[in-house]
Enzyme design. Structure first.
Site, PDB file in Angstrom:
ATOM      1  N   ASP A  24       0.836  -1.206   0.000  1.00 17.41           N
ATOM      2  CA  ASP A  24       0.000   0.000   0.000  1.00 17.41           C
ATOM      3  C   ASP A  24       0.870   1.254   0.000  1.00 17.41           C
ATOM      4  O   ASP A  24       1.971   1.248   0.554  1.00 17.41           O
ATOM      5  CB  ASP A  24      -0.911  -0.019   1.245  1.00 17.41           C
ATOM      6  CG  ASP A  24      -2.048   0.986   1.130  1.00 17.41           C
ATOM      7  OD1 ASP A  24      -2.312   1.497   0.017  1.00 17.41           O
ATOM      8  OD2 ASP A  24      -2.676   1.276   2.163  1.00 17.41           O
ATOM      9  N   HIS A  41       2.577   3.205  -8.998  1.00 22.65           N
ATOM     10  CA  HIS A  41       2.467   1.759  -9.230  1.00 22.65           C
ATOM     11  C   HIS A  41       3.707   1.247  -9.966  1.00 22.65           C
ATOM     12  O   HIS A  41       4.221   0.177  -9.664  1.00 22.65           O
ATOM     13  CB  HIS A  41       1.199   1.438 -10.029  1.00 22.65           C
ATOM     14  CG  HIS A  41      -0.070   1.829  -9.298  1.00 22.65           C
ATOM     15  ND1 HIS A  41      -0.284   1.516  -7.978  1.00 22.65           N
ATOM     16  CD2 HIS A  41      -1.187   2.498  -9.707  1.00 22.65           C
ATOM     17  CE1 HIS A  41      -1.466   1.982  -7.598  1.00 22.65           C
ATOM     18  NE2 HIS A  41      -2.039   2.586  -8.631  1.00 22.65           N
ATOM     19  N   LEU A 135      11.339 -20.539  -4.532  1.00 22.69           N
ATOM     20  CA  LEU A 135      10.266 -19.729  -3.942  1.00 22.69           C
ATOM     21  C   LEU A 135       8.976 -19.824  -4.754  1.00 22.69           C
ATOM     22  O   LEU A 135       9.013 -19.767  -5.982  1.00 22.69           O
ATOM     23  CB  LEU A 135      10.731 -18.266  -3.916  1.00 22.69           C
ATOM     24  CG  LEU A 135       9.698 -17.237  -3.445  1.00 22.69           C
ATOM     25  CD1 LEU A 135       9.562 -17.275  -1.927  1.00 22.69           C
ATOM     26  CD2 LEU A 135      10.088 -15.821  -3.888  1.00 22.69           C
TER      27      LEU A 135
END
Ligand code: FPP
Length: 253
Positions: A24, A41, A135
């Site tokens: 955020d 973004h 991962l």
């Protein structure tokens, strides 16, 4: 003695097996620089890359990122469309590198709400990395925790109705198996950047026992030092899953 309703999905290792992140603060980061929101973004992609690298280096097995919520569809149209373009572009640019680093990619959410082009890129990147053993990076797009629970409930109801599942067999395990993250252990640590201290309809079921860590740092400024700070916070926690501290110390449960 009844079985505890929530079983630990991890040992008490000091490194979390699964870290989930609510990214955020992109908009505020851009605003403070007099830039349009989409540049926030864009700047956030760098923090995504750093988080993936750091997670892999620290021995974290699962990293789950909240990239776009069910509620984000109600943002201004140009912001939604620039975010969707950014996802396509990020996949185009990053997937080969992720693949070289043995990362497995998985996308969760109402993916049928996305454009055909983005869905195609998602399917290609999942297929390409499916056999990787490092991962697991899960990206939640058009995802909402309540939506996830409703989908799971419908699926359970269907199975009970057609007789493939008995009502008495509906338990934690059966329910979890219908959720989007059915193949992933619950998050051990939730990180949220950007100063708010809430879950915002992310992984509502799966976060039941997660340690929660919040920072005022805005997502584009989230760097390796801040990630390590969250990991140190986690390492200092004793996870009890409803047991007493003494029980955990003597039996390690
Ligand atoms: C929240 O910040 C952020 C988002 C809704 C989008 C997150 C997307 C990225 C970081 C882009 C790249 C992601 C991937 C997985 C390639 P906000 O816009 O709510 O910030 P604000 O609260 O300051 O307005």
């Amino acid at each position: 003695m009844p079985e505890p309703s929530i079983q630990p999905t991890t040992n008490n290792s000091s490194v979390p097996r699964h870290v989930a992140i609510i990214m955020d603060g992109n908009g505020r980061w851009a605003k403070s620089r007099n830039k349009p929101r989409h540049s926030g973004h864009r700047a956030g992609v760098k923090s995504v890359r750093m988080s993936v690298e750091t997670a892999a280096q620290r021995g974290i097995e699962y990293l789950t990122l909240f990239a776009f919520s069910s509620e984000n569809w109600s943002r201004p149209e140009d912001e939604v469309s620039s975010l969707m373009k950014l996802f396509v572009e990020a996949l185009r640019r990053e997937v080969d590198e992720l693949h070289r680093n043995n990362v497995r990619l998985l996308f969760v959410g109402a993916l049928d709400e996305l454009s055909t082009g983005l869905r195609k890129k998602i399917a290609q990147s999942e297929q390409k990395t499916a056999a990787n053993t490092g991962l697991q990076l899960t990206v939640a797009i058009a995802y909402g925790g309540r939506w996830d629970i409703i989908q799971a409930s419908k699926s359970i109801a269907r199975k009970v109705a057609d007789g493939s599942l008995q009502l008495d067999d509906v338990n934690d395990e059966a329910f979890s198996a219908e959720l989007q993250l059915s193949a992933v252990p619950d998050p051990d640590l939730l990180i949220r950047t950007g100063g708010e201290q809430r879950i915002s309809n992310f992984l509502l079921w799966n976060l039941a026992y997660a340690e929660l860590w919040f920072t005022n740092i805005l997502w584009p400024e989230f760097d390796q030092n801040v990630f390590d700070e969250a990991l140190s916070f986690y390492a200092g926690k004793q996870r009890r899953f409803g047991h007493t501290g003494d029980q955990v110390e003597t039996t390690g449960c």
